[in-house]
Design a protein around this motif. Sequence first.
Motif, PDB file in Angstrom:
ATOM      1  N   LEU A  13       0.830  -1.214   0.000  1.00  0.00           N
ATOM      2  CA  LEU A  13       0.000   0.000   0.000  1.00  0.00           C
ATOM      3  C   LEU A  13       0.854   1.248   0.000  1.00  0.00           C
ATOM      4  CD1 LEU A  13      -2.823  -0.767   2.618  1.00  0.00           C
ATOM      5  CD2 LEU A  13      -2.947  -0.842   0.111  1.00  0.00           C
ATOM      6  N   GLY A  14       1.955   1.193   0.727  1.00  0.00           N
ATOM      7  CA  GLY A  14       2.779   2.382   0.909  1.00  0.00           C
ATOM      8  C   GLY A  14       4.218   2.136   0.523  1.00  0.00           C
ATOM      9  N   PRO A  15       5.079   3.120   0.794  1.00  0.00           N
ATOM     10  CA  PRO A  15       6.456   3.086   0.311  1.00  0.00           C
ATOM     11  C   PRO A  15       7.450   2.295   1.162  1.00  0.00           C
ATOM     12  CG  PRO A  15       6.019   5.173   1.423  1.00  0.00           C
ATOM     13  CD  PRO A  15       4.726   4.411   1.440  1.00  0.00           C
ATOM     14  N   VAL A  16       7.089   1.941   2.393  1.00  0.00           N
ATOM     15  CA  VAL A  16       8.074   1.264   3.252  1.00  0.00           C
ATOM     16  C   VAL A  16       8.083  -0.231   2.933  1.00  0.00           C
ATOM     17  CG1 VAL A  16       8.676   0.633   5.630  1.00  0.00           C
ATOM     18  CG2 VAL A  16       7.905   2.954   5.101  1.00  0.00           C
ATOM     19  N   TYR A  17       9.239  -0.743   2.516  1.00  0.00           N
ATOM     20  CA  TYR A  17       9.299  -2.133   2.073  1.00  0.00           C
ATOM     21  C   TYR A  17       9.557  -3.088   3.230  1.00  0.00           C
ATOM     22  CZ  TYR A  17       9.612  -6.125  -0.918  1.00  0.00           C
ATOM     23  OH  TYR A  17       9.358  -7.335  -1.499  1.00  0.00           O
ATOM     24  N   GLN A  18       8.925  -4.228   3.159  1.00  0.00           N
ATOM     25  CA  GLN A  18       9.057  -5.267   4.184  1.00  0.00           C
ATOM     26  C   GLN A  18       8.421  -6.503   3.582  1.00  0.00           C
ATOM     27  OE1 GLN A  18       6.392  -6.771   6.066  1.00  0.00           O
ATOM     28  NE2 GLN A  18       7.940  -8.052   7.043  1.00  0.00           N
ATOM     29  N   ALA A  19       9.081  -7.663   3.734  1.00  0.00           N
ATOM     30  CA  ALA A  19       8.596  -8.873   3.065  1.00  0.00           C
ATOM     31  C   ALA A  19       9.100 -10.119   3.774  1.00  0.00           C
ATOM     32  CB  ALA A  19       9.084  -8.878   1.613  1.00  0.00           C
ATOM     33  N   GLY A  20       8.674 -11.303   3.341  1.00  0.00           N
ATOM     34  CA  GLY A  20       9.170 -12.548   3.950  1.00  0.00           C
ATOM     35  C   GLY A  20       8.639 -13.787   3.245  1.00  0.00           C
ATOM     36  N   THR A  21       9.538 -14.616   2.741  1.00  0.00           N
ATOM     37  CA  THR A  21       9.139 -15.848   2.046  1.00  0.00           C
ATOM     38  C   THR A  21       8.266 -16.720   2.936  1.00  0.00           C
ATOM     39  OG1 THR A  21      11.185 -15.822   0.780  1.00  0.00           O
ATOM     40  CG2 THR A  21      10.032 -17.932   0.905  1.00  0.00           C
ATOM     41  N   LEU A  22       8.644 -16.845   4.188  1.00  0.00           N
ATOM     42  CA  LEU A  22       7.911 -17.739   5.084  1.00  0.00           C
ATOM     43  C   LEU A  22       6.976 -16.985   6.035  1.00  0.00           C
ATOM     44  CD1 LEU A  22      10.727 -20.333   5.839  1.00  0.00           C
ATOM     45  CD2 LEU A  22       8.681 -20.691   4.480  1.00  0.00           C
ATOM     46  N   SER A  23       6.850 -15.674   5.854  1.00  0.00           N
ATOM     47  CA  SER A  23       5.959 -14.905   6.733  1.00  0.00           C
ATOM     48  C   SER A  23       4.519 -15.382   6.579  1.00  0.00           C
ATOM     49  CB  SER A  23       6.040 -13.416   6.389  1.00  0.00           C
ATOM     50  OG  SER A  23       7.302 -12.918   6.734  1.00  0.00           O
ATOM     51  N   GLY A  24       3.848 -15.571   7.713  1.00  0.00           N
ATOM     52  CA  GLY A  24       2.471 -16.068   7.678  1.00  0.00           C
ATOM     53  C   GLY A  24       2.410 -17.552   7.369  1.00  0.00           C
ATOM     54  N   ASN A  25       3.516 -18.223   7.550  1.00  0.00           N
ATOM     55  CA  ASN A  25       3.596 -19.674   7.305  1.00  0.00           C
ATOM     56  C   ASN A  25       2.440 -20.421   7.971  1.00  0.00           C
ATOM     57  OD1 ASN A  25       4.645 -22.342   8.769  1.00  0.00           O
ATOM     58  ND2 ASN A  25       5.496 -22.210   6.730  1.00  0.00           N
ATOM     59  N   PRO A  26       1.805 -21.343   7.243  1.00  0.00           N
ATOM     60  CA  PRO A  26       0.593 -21.976   7.787  1.00  0.00           C
ATOM     61  C   PRO A  26       0.795 -22.734   9.106  1.00  0.00           C
ATOM     62  CG  PRO A  26       1.234 -22.962   5.660  1.00  0.00           C
ATOM     63  CD  PRO A  26       2.072 -21.741   5.842  1.00  0.00           C
ATOM     64  N   LEU A  27       1.926 -23.398   9.270  1.00  0.00           N
ATOM     65  CA  LEU A  27       2.139 -24.102  10.546  1.00  0.00           C
ATOM     66  C   LEU A  27       2.271 -23.101  11.685  1.00  0.00           C
ATOM     67  CD1 LEU A  27       4.577 -27.053   9.822  1.00  0.00           C
ATOM     68  CD2 LEU A  27       2.127 -26.823   9.402  1.00  0.00           C
ATOM     69  N   ALA A  28       3.035 -22.051  11.426  1.00  0.00           N
ATOM     70  CA  ALA A  28       3.253 -21.028  12.445  1.00  0.00           C
ATOM     71  C   ALA A  28       1.941 -20.323  12.795  1.00  0.00           C
ATOM     72  CB  ALA A  28       4.292 -20.026  11.954  1.00  0.00           C
ATOM     73  N   MET A  29       1.158 -20.006  11.790  1.00  0.00           N
ATOM     74  CA  MET A  29      -0.118 -19.325  12.036  1.00  0.00           C
ATOM     75  C   MET A  29      -1.099 -20.252  12.759  1.00  0.00           C
ATOM     76  SD  MET A  29       0.284 -16.227  10.848  1.00  0.00           S
ATOM     77  CE  MET A  29       1.871 -16.458  11.582  1.00  0.00           C
TER      78      MET A  29
END
Length: 429
Positions: free
Chosen positions: A291-307
């Motif tokens: 949505l905005g300009p600040v970048y942040q990401a993660g291949t495993l972010s929100g991983n189903p086992l973790a969630m």
Amino acid sequence: MLYQRSSRLFAEAEKVIPGGVNSPVRAFRAVGGTPIFVKSAKGAYLYDEDGNRLIDYINSWGPMILGHAYDPVVEAITEKAKLGTSFGMPTELETEIAALAVSMVPGIDKIRFVNSGTEACMSAVRLARGFTKRDKIIKFAGCYHGHSDSFLIQAGSGAITFGTPNSPGVTAGTAKDTLLATYNDLDNVRRLIDANPKEIAAIIIEPVAGNMGCIAPAEGFLEGLRALCDADGILLIFDEVMTGFRLAKGGAQELFSIQADIVAFGKVIGGGLPVGAFAARAEIMNYLAPLGPVYQAGTLSGNPLAMAAGLAMLRQLNADGNIFNRLEEKTAYLEKGIREVLTAHAIAHTINRVGSMISVHFDHRPVTDFKSAGNGDNERFRKFFHGLVEAGVYIAPSAYETWFISDALTYDDLDFTIAAIDKVAKSLI
Ligand SMILES: *Cc1c(COP(=O)(O)O)cnc(C)c1O
């Protein structure tokens, strides 16, 4: 107790892992001796590779607030694993845990999940810098916000304007944007802001400090920070990686009735899997990509086992109206027991506690900041630690760590522990 197999496993580990561990405090350097290798854990107990049973007061540094291998969490992970363990695409589960977290924590509209507390704090600060268009941050000596560069700054002599790196590899350029303040010292923070007007993006703080032993915020301290932030357009970041979903459903924000601008989570929120998160009101969170300009990401972010693990944990904490009272009562009982025993043996001590976070300092003076946290008698702590392990009680292998009480502990476990401390105390005199 015998530690033959642990010793052998540690020797093997040292050959291929630096220091034999994947996180330094596990190496027992502060207390000496060989780390204990865990084979399994259930409820309040750890079982090590030599077949010893230990009552656990660390609980993976906080996440296992309901005890180890908590059935609903284990079932949630097991069920999800059969359906695939990572997709790199959205899942319904992510919205479910996000919605639940937003409903439990005061003042947040949106939350983003990452893989550790470190990532959460690092991203929270980047977001604050992007949102305010300022570079500097204030952190407090003795507070830990993970191992990203801008946080690995130690206090020099009291309040200094520019930090100095305390880890090689942190550049001077990074260090100069981290201003150091003294915990519980509002005047010190005020002076830093006055010296850097409209330049500070954020003040980041553990609302209850847990990484220099446990230290409560002094009366009015958090309120004072809130007011200072508001007056200068600074964002207040609560690092609730330890306190979130532990001190109350809504963490320290709820306990102290203070609203932060950005909140960082970890530990309990992942139910024992690698999870962190950061959250804020929509206006701030909408500054994040996409949505905005600040970048942040993660291949495993929100991983189903973790969630799945995190959701099962939060659901339980949300549904159990008495959980935080129970933890408070158990920890208060432990505190009283330890105090009576140490007093009876005339051993100088200070016990700090907030809710289910507690620490024992071997010094009679109050512990209110990083400096006073260093007053403790380290030799005495070493003996205390090893004596308790010998008795079947596991506490943190460092005097600078908080103990985390789990609801799996029974009053029998607590009585056993207090009796063990009584025995060990005799050797401390
Ligand atoms: C543990 C901790 C972190 C770091 O979290 P990791 O998951 O170890 O990266 C950050 N802040 C606080 C207050 C913590 O206790």
